[in-house]
Design an enzyme around this catalytic site. Structure first.
Site, PDB file in Angstrom:
ATOM      1  N   ALA A   8       6.347 -10.384 -29.636  1.00 21.27           N
ATOM      2  CA  ALA A   8       7.575 -11.139 -29.871  1.00 21.27           C
ATOM      3  C   ALA A   8       8.160 -10.684 -31.204  1.00 21.27           C
ATOM      4  O   ALA A   8       7.429 -10.232 -32.082  1.00 21.27           O
ATOM      5  CB  ALA A   8       7.240 -12.620 -29.932  1.00 21.27           C
ATOM      6  N   GLY A  20       2.762 -10.330 -27.084  1.00 19.34           N
ATOM      7  CA  GLY A  20       3.548 -10.409 -25.855  1.00 19.34           C
ATOM      8  C   GLY A  20       3.655  -9.068 -25.139  1.00 19.34           C
ATOM      9  O   GLY A  20       3.833  -9.025 -23.918  1.00 19.34           O
ATOM     10  N   GLU A  67       0.538  -8.781 -23.153  1.00 18.14           N
ATOM     11  CA  GLU A  67       0.657  -9.742 -22.049  1.00 18.14           C
ATOM     12  C   GLU A  67       1.587  -9.204 -20.958  1.00 18.14           C
ATOM     13  O   GLU A  67       1.327  -9.360 -19.769  1.00 18.14           O
ATOM     14  CB  GLU A  67       1.168 -11.081 -22.578  1.00 18.14           C
ATOM     15  CG  GLU A  67       0.146 -11.789 -23.448  1.00 18.14           C
ATOM     16  CD  GLU A  67       0.698 -13.021 -24.134  1.00 18.14           C
ATOM     17  OE1 GLU A  67       1.840 -12.955 -24.625  1.00 18.14           O
ATOM     18  OE2 GLU A  67       0.005 -14.042 -24.185  1.00 18.14           O
ATOM     19  N   GLU A 114      -2.126 -12.347 -32.559  1.00 17.60           N
ATOM     20  CA  GLU A 114      -1.504 -13.620 -32.960  1.00 17.60           C
ATOM     21  C   GLU A 114      -2.363 -14.410 -33.937  1.00 17.60           C
ATOM     22  O   GLU A 114      -1.841 -15.124 -34.795  1.00 17.60           O
ATOM     23  CB  GLU A 114      -1.196 -14.486 -31.726  1.00 17.60           C
ATOM     24  CG  GLU A 114      -0.037 -13.980 -30.883  1.00 17.60           C
ATOM     25  CD  GLU A 114      -0.462 -13.010 -29.797  1.00 17.60           C
ATOM     26  OE1 GLU A 114      -1.559 -12.405 -29.912  1.00 17.60           O
ATOM     27  OE2 GLU A 114       0.297 -12.840 -28.824  1.00 17.60           O
TER      28      GLU A 114
HETATM   29  C1  HXC Z   1       9.458  -7.748 -35.480  1.00 19.48           C
HETATM   30  C2  HXC Z   1       8.337  -5.796 -35.840  1.00 19.48           C
HETATM   31  C3  HXC Z   1       7.276  -6.214 -35.017  1.00 19.48           C
HETATM   32  C4  HXC Z   1       7.373  -7.511 -34.400  1.00 19.48           C
HETATM   33  C5  HXC Z   1       6.830  -4.262 -35.762  1.00 19.48           C
HETATM   34  N1  HXC Z   1       8.011  -4.578 -36.277  1.00 19.48           N
HETATM   35  N2  HXC Z   1       6.343  -5.241 -34.991  1.00 19.48           N
HETATM   36  N3  HXC Z   1       9.425  -6.569 -36.063  1.00 19.48           N
HETATM   37  N4  HXC Z   1       8.490  -8.226 -34.668  1.00 19.48           N
HETATM   38  N5  HXC Z   1       6.452  -7.984 -33.574  1.00 19.48           N
HETATM   39  C6  HXC Z   1       8.836  -3.775 -37.170  1.00 19.48           C
HETATM   40  C7  HXC Z   1       8.325  -3.779 -38.592  1.00 19.48           C
HETATM   41  O1  HXC Z   1       8.730  -4.944 -39.269  1.00 19.48           O
HETATM   42  C8  HXC Z   1       8.975  -2.522 -39.143  1.00 19.48           C
HETATM   43  O2  HXC Z   1      10.322  -2.813 -39.429  1.00 19.48           O
HETATM   44  C9  HXC Z   1       8.965  -1.579 -37.954  1.00 19.48           C
HETATM   45  O3  HXC Z   1       8.797  -2.412 -36.784  1.00 19.48           O
HETATM   46  C10 HXC Z   1       7.796  -0.608 -37.987  1.00 19.48           C
HETATM   47  O4  HXC Z   1       6.607  -1.338 -38.167  1.00 19.48           O
HETATM   48  P1  HXC Z   1       5.579  -1.071 -39.367  1.00 19.48           P
HETATM   49  O5  HXC Z   1       4.806  -2.318 -39.562  1.00 19.48           O
HETATM   50  O6  HXC Z   1       6.279  -0.509 -40.566  1.00 19.48           O
HETATM   51  O7  HXC Z   1       4.700   0.078 -38.731  1.00 19.48           O
HETATM   52  P2  HXC Z   1       3.132   0.338 -38.910  1.00 19.48           P
HETATM   53  O8  HXC Z   1       2.743   0.209 -40.349  1.00 19.48           O
HETATM   54  O9  HXC Z   1       2.856   1.607 -38.214  1.00 19.48           O
HETATM   55  O10 HXC Z   1       2.412  -0.871 -38.140  1.00 19.48           O
HETATM   56  C11 HXC Z   1       2.601  -1.026 -36.737  1.00 19.48           C
HETATM   57  C12 HXC Z   1       2.057  -2.409 -36.254  1.00 19.48           C
HETATM   58  C13 HXC Z   1       2.689  -3.521 -37.136  1.00 19.48           C
HETATM   59  C14 HXC Z   1       0.521  -2.415 -36.428  1.00 19.48           C
HETATM   60  C15 HXC Z   1       2.402  -2.560 -34.803  1.00 19.48           C
HETATM   61  O11 HXC Z   1       4.118  -3.354 -37.129  1.00 19.48           O
HETATM   62  C16 HXC Z   1       2.388  -4.896 -36.665  1.00 19.48           C
HETATM   63  O12 HXC Z   1       1.292  -5.399 -36.900  1.00 19.48           O
HETATM   64  N6  HXC Z   1       3.348  -5.554 -36.025  1.00 19.48           N
HETATM   65  C17 HXC Z   1       3.222  -6.943 -35.598  1.00 19.48           C
HETATM   66  C18 HXC Z   1       2.499  -7.022 -34.296  1.00 19.48           C
HETATM   67  C19 HXC Z   1       2.242  -8.464 -33.866  1.00 19.48           C
HETATM   68  O13 HXC Z   1       1.718  -9.300 -34.629  1.00 19.48           O
HETATM   69  N7  HXC Z   1       2.630  -8.805 -32.603  1.00 19.48           N
HETATM   70  C20 HXC Z   1       2.427 -10.125 -32.056  1.00 19.48           C
HETATM   71  C21 HXC Z   1       3.648 -10.972 -32.291  1.00 19.48           C
HETATM   72  S1  HXC Z   1       3.391 -12.610 -31.710  1.00 19.48           S
HETATM   73  P3  HXC Z   1      11.024  -2.306 -40.785  1.00 19.48           P
HETATM   74  O14 HXC Z   1      12.400  -2.901 -40.717  1.00 19.48           O
HETATM   75  O15 HXC Z   1      10.182  -2.808 -41.914  1.00 19.48           O
HETATM   76  O16 HXC Z   1      11.000  -0.806 -40.670  1.00 19.48           O
HETATM   77  C22 HXC Z   1       3.587 -12.502 -30.044  1.00 19.48           C
HETATM   78  C23 HXC Z   1       3.456 -13.773 -29.288  1.00 19.48           C
HETATM   79  C24 HXC Z   1       4.050 -13.639 -27.902  1.00 19.48           C
HETATM   80  O17 HXC Z   1       3.811 -11.477 -29.489  1.00 19.48           O
HETATM   81  C25 HXC Z   1       4.084 -14.919 -27.183  1.00 19.48           C
HETATM   82  C26 HXC Z   1       4.741 -14.835 -25.850  1.00 19.48           C
HETATM   83  C27 HXC Z   1       5.831 -13.906 -25.734  1.00 19.48           C
END
Ligand code: HXC
Length: 264
Positions: A70, A115, A118, A138
């Protein structure tokens, strides 16, 4: 490949040989799903459900991201009601994908997190590139999966392994996901789409009613008792025997030619 059709700013569809490829095209955020994207995906799936031209759906991402979950920007400082609304919407759209009559293939090119993982679990097959990374991070946000992750993953790989992934939030590569039975094949990045398309086209070539029925039987069979599931299998087969496609399939075999299935 047909013309590209823009479903949403970050969702693009192309079609070929009965296969629709839906690409999440938001590389700058690694494919993170905003509410608008989930809504657009929901209406897309609603239309696809009754689109007989499409026999198989392939879902993929762009660059390093399949779907990194998400959009976390939308998790910050929203009301509890808005947060719940997003979760409910996501779950509903993911369920729609699970119940899509056509089989769906996830071609996972990069991060499939939260997500995004999922979403892949809602597909019937997952083909992964060696660059794919799967996980439910998460817990690192002080949250938990809300799109069926704890439930679907557990049914697929069992409670201990599911808990280990949910409670540590660690990421795994395609080879590990394949060992767990979550992924059907792991290939080099350049081979990802050819592999996913070969699988999709191999299914799209078969009799459409039998394919849809086969998907439903396997899924429903998991949810019901053995006796009821076996009975439903017999009923489906009996019905399929009355279809034009079954007559065509048998005739084509006997006449030593390719079958021409019409989906009726
Ligand atoms: C918004 C995101 C994002 C996310 C990455 N980005 N994941 N933006 N939401 N989920 C953005 C970063 O902010 C960054 O933007 C760009 O993508 C590149 O990511 P980096 O972090 O700079 O890259 P890297 O260091 O290679 O790390 C990659 C990564 C990390 C390990 C995937 O981005 C990460 O941990 N992302 C979050 C993943 C996460 O927690 N997902 C679960 C979300 S909760 P900028 O602008 O800084 O370049 C969920 C619940 C779902 O999904 C429930 C039902 C739908």
């Amino acid at each position: 490949m047909s013309e590209q059709r823009q479903i949403h700013e970050h969702l693009v569809e192309t079609r070929r040989n009965g296969v629709a490829v839906l690409r999440v095209n938001r590389e700058s955020a690694l494919g993170a799903l905003s509410r608008g994207m989930v809504e657009a995906l929901g209406s897309y799936l609603e239309d696809l459900r009754v689109d007989d031209e499409v026999r198989v759906l392939v879902l993929t991402g762009t660059g390093r991201g399949f779907v990194a979950g998400a959009d976390i920007n939308e998790y910050s400082e929203v009301s509890r009601a808005a947060f719940d609304g997003y979760q409910r919407l996501s779950l509903e759209v993911f369920e729609r994908l699970t119940r899509l009559p056509q089989p769906a293939v996830a071609a996972v090119n990069g991060y499939a997190l939260g997500g995004g993982f999922e979403l892949a679990l809602c597909c019937d097959f997952v083909v992964a590139s060696t660059a794919a990374r799967f996980g439910l991070p998460e817990v690192k946000l002080g949250l938990l999966p809300g799109g069926g992750g704890t439930v679907r993953l557990t049914r697929l790989i069992g409670a201990p392994r599911a808990k280990e992934l949910v409670l540590t939030g660690r990421r795994m590569d395609g080879a590990e996901a394949e060992r767990m039975g979550l992924v059907t094949s792991v290939v080099e990045p350049a081979e990802l789409m050819p592999t996913a398309l070969a699988l999709a086209e191999g299914i799209a070539d078969q009799a459409p009613l039998a394919v849809r029925e086969g998907k439903r039987l396997v899924d429903d069979g998991l949810e019901s008792g053995l006796g009821a599931a076996l009975l439903r299998e017999q009923q489906s087969l009996s019905w399929l025997y009355t279809t034009e496609d079954a007559r065509e399939g048998v005739a084509a075999f006997l006449e030593k030619r390719e079958a021409r299935f019409l989906g009726r």
